[in-house]
Motif scaffolding. Structure first.
Motif, PDB file in Angstrom:
ATOM      1  N   TYR A 182      31.494  60.665  86.558  1.00 18.80           N
ATOM      2  CA  TYR A 182      32.641  61.564  86.657  1.00 18.80           C
ATOM      3  C   TYR A 182      32.834  61.953  88.113  1.00 18.80           C
ATOM      4  N   ARG A 183      34.084  61.980  88.523  1.00 20.15           N
ATOM      5  CA  ARG A 183      34.410  62.473  89.862  1.00 20.15           C
ATOM      6  C   ARG A 183      35.625  63.379  89.722  1.00 20.15           C
ATOM      7  N   GLY A 184      35.543  64.541  90.305  1.00 21.56           N
ATOM      8  CA  GLY A 184      36.633  65.508  90.240  1.00 21.56           C
ATOM      9  C   GLY A 184      37.784  65.106  91.133  1.00 21.56           C
ATOM     10  N   PRO A 185      38.785  65.949  91.235  1.00 18.70           N
ATOM     11  CA  PRO A 185      39.940  65.635  92.080  1.00 18.70           C
ATOM     12  C   PRO A 185      39.658  65.804  93.569  1.00 18.70           C
ATOM     13  N   TYR A 196      39.320  59.891  85.241  1.00 14.57           N
ATOM     14  CA  TYR A 196      40.755  60.026  84.998  1.00 14.57           C
ATOM     15  C   TYR A 196      41.038  60.338  83.537  1.00 14.57           C
ATOM     16  N   ALA A 239      39.131  62.232  81.819  1.00  7.93           N
ATOM     17  CA  ALA A 239      38.876  63.666  81.735  1.00  7.93           C
ATOM     18  C   ALA A 239      40.079  64.437  82.255  1.00  7.93           C
ATOM     19  N   ALA A 240      40.651  63.943  83.358  1.00  9.80           N
ATOM     20  CA  ALA A 240      41.826  64.609  83.910  1.00  9.80           C
ATOM     21  C   ALA A 240      42.957  64.635  82.890  1.00  9.80           C
ATOM     22  N   PHE A 241      43.127  63.513  82.231  1.00  9.05           N
ATOM     23  CA  PHE A 241      44.181  63.408  81.227  1.00  9.05           C
ATOM     24  C   PHE A 241      43.967  64.435  80.124  1.00  9.05           C
ATOM     25  N   VAL A 281      42.213  67.205  80.279  1.00 12.10           N
ATOM     26  CA  VAL A 281      42.398  68.583  80.774  1.00 12.10           C
ATOM     27  C   VAL A 281      43.878  68.928  80.761  1.00 12.10           C
ATOM     28  N   GLY A 282      44.671  67.991  81.252  1.00 10.45           N
ATOM     29  CA  GLY A 282      46.107  68.238  81.271  1.00 10.45           C
ATOM     30  C   GLY A 282      46.643  68.462  79.875  1.00 10.45           C
ATOM     31  N   ARG A 283      46.161  67.676  78.937  1.00  9.58           N
ATOM     32  CA  ARG A 283      46.637  67.791  77.564  1.00  9.58           C
ATOM     33  C   ARG A 283      46.249  69.146  76.973  1.00  9.58           C
TER      34      ARG A 283
END
Lengths: 332, 562
Positions: free
Chosen positions: B355-358, B392, B394-396, B398-400
């Motif tokens: 995992y890598r954050g933004p 990414y 995970a990002a998706f 989180v956004g959801r």
């Protein structure tokens, strides 16, 4: 009964074959204001849980600052996930597919105004009517600061520049090279997040301004002052302050004056009285500079110091005293 | 030095002191006129008038204080600040006398060189910073209870005055009270530009007197800064300050304590002998420590809290790009700044993923494969290790989740989509109509969607109807007959290998128009649009109509026989 001009089936086929039939900038195709505002805030990670930004606490230990680039793919996925809510079938997918590029373009522009929106300087309707910041899309960088300084000095002044300004910069030069701050927010009492548009060569954090104060600098129980010229400009050196033997937190002012006379050299304000002493005791906001090293965002710190409020000194002389008295007469 | 001019914005001018020609007090104005009248006759006329010059003496109204630092009741990191009080009366600190009535003359100048210029005025007030527990604030004390008799007399024994006073140990007051020269150095005058928001205060003329304290508050201490009056307190103010020192790096300095009546026994040089102290030589005096009281003109409290100075905190920061760790390998990041995490897979197994954050330490190219419609689409497997990268995805998610948590956003999304569908359906309808009817529409689709369709559609349909729609029907069946093989010129031409269609038609005995020629529409006489008013104004036409009506009436009457 008359048949419809177009059936639902044909309509869906149209969606899939010619998804770009309605250009996105049309008022009919643009996002609702709330949605655009939400997504542009999201682009700057507003509301994203801290664990997602820093997945391990050791990546941002206490008393540390970490600079970074923002991964735009990551924030794009964030937006994708948001738009995905309520997506049921191929119709919504086709719609998203068609609108993704214009939405991304629009958010690239709208995200620059998030800070103004957060500070309630503008409303989204103002932005809509032509208030968007223009200019090419740029890399977004920033830093995370976890320090007691964040909680102790809540209104710290943070600025970033695309040029390593030296200590004696002109305000016009600074204004010309300052990067746009996209976000400056405390995520928790002691964590500060800053985002800049562009890659900075110099970042500084400055103590909040409280007018002109007097103070000393304490290091391991020792006090020191910075030597200053007659106009209040820092000369670069510092001097340890003598204190009273019986009370180590009381500045021995008379002894300090004698020490300044002996060691200050010709550059400091001539120690004729309280005005010159006040100049030496001035404690303008401290400014920590972080400067660029090679082609990376700022990595190393270089403590710099620049007087923020220029001070002109007029030490006591017989004629000035007379003039001052004249003023007293004229304006009782 | 030239006359001082108003300092520009952002600058200030500092003056050592400012004195007024008339100090506060009671004055007698004595006027004497000598008049000469008649040769040799003189008369002297005198008149006496009395006036007072008043100024704050035993208390200071809060409105006379332009500002304090640290702020009143402020909490903050003030442990490297010197307290200051800014007074609106610019000459106030020098208006009264420190030692004018001292028996034996004013306080002598301090010993040693580098003295201040002779005649440098001596301020009568100073700012003392006390910490909690060191002082007692006594409100409404009679003035004669505050100071020794001699000083009270020197003030002119003002009767019936009560004032606020601060009481503290005499030794403490002595250790923090500035000496004569220090008093002079700790008060100055400041002139600022009244436009300057950061320096000045509302409604002032830009001139201020500033009194600075010399005691640096301790970290964590609750302090009270007292602006005290030293008018005629020569019993407290000393010409020479107490001894000063510069502490070294090692930490606290232990000052040897001198017991005047007690000599410690000499230690045996070779052997450490525990010897009980000789109590007979120690005097234990149980006496309350001597107290000193001072007139308080103004005081305020503040609390020092916070961890050291801004400067020290910023200087000691650990600086690095994100991903820099203090202890190498903890956490074990990859060179791409991915963090290995354990993830419960959907099959139920635990799996190591990346995992890598933004926030990344290097610039990354933007993914152009989007948009993604599901988190699984954004999962990646790194070819080198076979480990899955869920950043990414995970990002998706989180956004959801963030969007789902916001009810209004979900509604807006629906509204956005519904609007789009409606417009798209409209566009499709337009296209379908235009396939059969030529509509008079704007050029671009966006404009087309804006126009109101019914009138345009009605116009186009009417136009089409007026134009006529070809042969009405195949009344005699000629068209159907013409489709039979023998009657069809094209079929005949093909079957017989004729050179042209005309030849075949000639053979079949028909001219080109015989079989179902399209009848051209009747040309319409162009008529301009007229209004009822125009019609009414047409007298000739009206006449014709009237005549026609008369004719009809006449013939009807004739038919009906009467």
């Amino acid at each position: 009964m008359r048949a419809a001009w177009i059936t639902g089936k044909e309509c869906l086929r149209e969606r899939l074959c010619r998804p770009d039939q309605l250009p996105a900038p049309n008022p009919e195709a643009e996002m609702p204001a709330y949605m655009e505002s939400f997504l542009s805030h999201l682009r700057l990670l507003v509301g994203v849980p801290f664990e997602y930004l820093v997945p391990d606490a050791r990546l941002l230990p206490d008393e540390s600052i970490r600079f970074f680039y923002l991964d735009r793919s990551w924030t794009d996925r964030l937006v994708d996930g948001t738009i995905c809510v309520g997506k049921i079938g191929s119709r919504e997918q086709a719609h998203h597919q068609a609108h993704a590029a214009p939405v991304a373009q629009q958010l690239d522009v709208a995200e620059r105004s998030v800070r103004d929106l957060q500070r309630q300087r503008v409303t989204f309707d103002d932005l809509r009517s032509g208030g968007y910041a223009q200019g090419p899309t740029q890399t977004i960088t920033g830093f995370l600061l976890r320090s007691a300084a964040v909680s102790g000095w809540p209104h710290m002044d943070v600025r970033a520049f695309d040029k390593a300004l030296d200590e004696t910069f002109t305000p016009a030069d600074a204004a010309a090279h300052e990067l746009v701050k996209l976000r400056l927010e405390r995520l928790s009492p002691s964590v500060l997040l800053a985002l800049f548009q562009g890659v900075p060569k110099l970042v500084w954090c400055e103590e909040p301004h409280h007018g002109v104060q007097f103070g000393v600098h304490e290091t391991n129980g020792q006090f020191s002052v910075f030597l200053r010229g007659p106009a209040g400009t820092a000369l670069g050196g510092s001097m340890q302050i003598p204190v009273r033997q019986s009370q180590h937190r009381v500045v021995a002012v008379a002894a300090l004056r004698r020490k300044l006379i002996q060691q200050g050299g010709g550059q400091i304000a001539q120690q004729t009285g309280s005005a010159a002493m006040a100049i030496e005791l001035l404690n303008p906001p401290f400014r920590q500079r972080f400067e660029n090293v090679q082609n990376q965002p700022p990595l190393s710190g270089l403590g710099g110091f620049t007087a923020d409020v220029a001070v002109a000194s007029h030490v006591s002389q017989p004629d000035i005293q007379a003039t001052v008295q004249g003023l007293v007469y004229e304006h009782p | 030095m030239s006359n001082p001019t108003t300092p520009p914005k952002g600058q200030m001018q500092l003056f050592d002191y400012l004195t007024v020609p008339l100090d506060p007090g009671s004055y007698r104005l004595h006027v004497e006129s000598q008049v000469t009248h008649d040769p040799g006759q003189t008369a002297t006329m005198t008149n006496d008038g009395y006036f007072d010059v008043v100024g704050p003496r035993f208390s200071l109204s809060p409105s006379d204080v332009a500002g304090t630092y640290p702020p009143r009741n402020g909490h903050g990191p003030f442990s490297d600040s010197l307290a200051q009080v800014v007074l609106k009366r610019r000459a106030l600190p020098w208006e009264r006398k420190l030692d004018a009535a001292r028996p034996g003359g004013p306080l002598p100048a301090p010993s040693g060189g580098n003295q201040l210029a002779p005649g440098y005025p001596r301020p009568w007030m100073t700012l003392l910073v006390f910490e909690e527990g060191e002082y007692t604030l006594l409100p409404g004390v009679p003035l004669d209870k505050v100071m020794p008799k001699a000083n009270f007399v020197a003030l002119g024994s003002p009767a019936g005055i009560t004032c606020d006073a601060v009481e503290a140990d005499a030794s403490l007051v002595q250790s923090i009270l500035p000496s004569l020269e220090e008093l002079q150095l700790l008060a100055h005058v400041r002139w600022v530009n009244i436009e300057d928001r950061e320096l000045t205060v509302e409604g002032s003329d830009g001139w201020f007197a500033v009194v600075v304290g010399s005691r640096v508050p301790s970290s964590g201490a609750k302090c009270r800064a007292c602006l005290v009056s030293l008018e005629e307190r020569w019993d407290l103010v000393k010409s020479d300050p107490p001894a000063s020192t510069e502490p070294g790096q090692s930490g606290p300095i232990f000052v040897p304590i001198q017991f005047p009546d007690y000599q410690p026994p000499v230690q045996n040089q070779y052997r450490w002998v525990e010897q009980p102290p000789d109590y007979s030589q120690v005097q234990i005096i149980m006496a309350p420590p001597a107290k000193t009281r001072l007139v308080v003109l103004f005081s305020w409290q503040f609390t020092c809290e916070g961890p050291g100075s801004f400067r020290d905190l910023m200087k000691n920061l650990d600086i690095g790009m994100i991903g820099a760790v203090q202890d190498a390998g903890k956490p074990a990041l990859t060179d791409t700044c991915h963090l290995p995490l354990m993830l419960g897979e959907r099959s139920g197994e635990a799996e190591t993923v990346l995992y890598r954050g933004p926030l990344v330490p290097f610039e990354l190219a933007r993914d152009t494969l989007g948009p993604y419609h599901g988190a699984d689409q954004a999962r990646r497997v790194t070819p080198e290790t076979g480990v899955e990268d869920v950043s990414y995805a995970a990002a998706f998610e989180v956004g959801r989740l963030l969007a789902a948590a916001d009810a209004r956003l979900a509604q807006e999304l629906m509204r956005w989509r519904r609007g789009s569908y409606r417009q798209a359906a409209r566009a499709d309808t337009l296209l379908a109509i235009q396939a059969s009817l030529t509509l008079n529409m704007p050029a671009t689709l966006a404009e087309q969607l804006q126009v109101s369709l019914p009138p345009i559609l009605a116009t186009a349909a009417m136009g089409r109807m007026v134009q006529g729609a070809g042969p009405v029907a195949d009344r005699y069946g000629l068209k159907a007959a013409g489709q039979t093989v023998g009657m069809n010129p094209a079929a005949v031409k093909e079957a017989w290998g004729l050179a042209s269609l005309l030849e075949a038609q000639a053979i079949l005995g028909g001219d080109p128009g015989a079989l179902g020629l399209e009848i051209a529409p009747v040309p319409q006489t162009p008529r301009p649009n007229v209004t009822i008013a125009t019609v009414a104004a047409d007298a000739a036409g009206l006449g014709v109509l009237v005549k026609a009506r008369d004719r009809v009436i006449t013939s009807t009457k004739a038919k009906l026989g009467g």
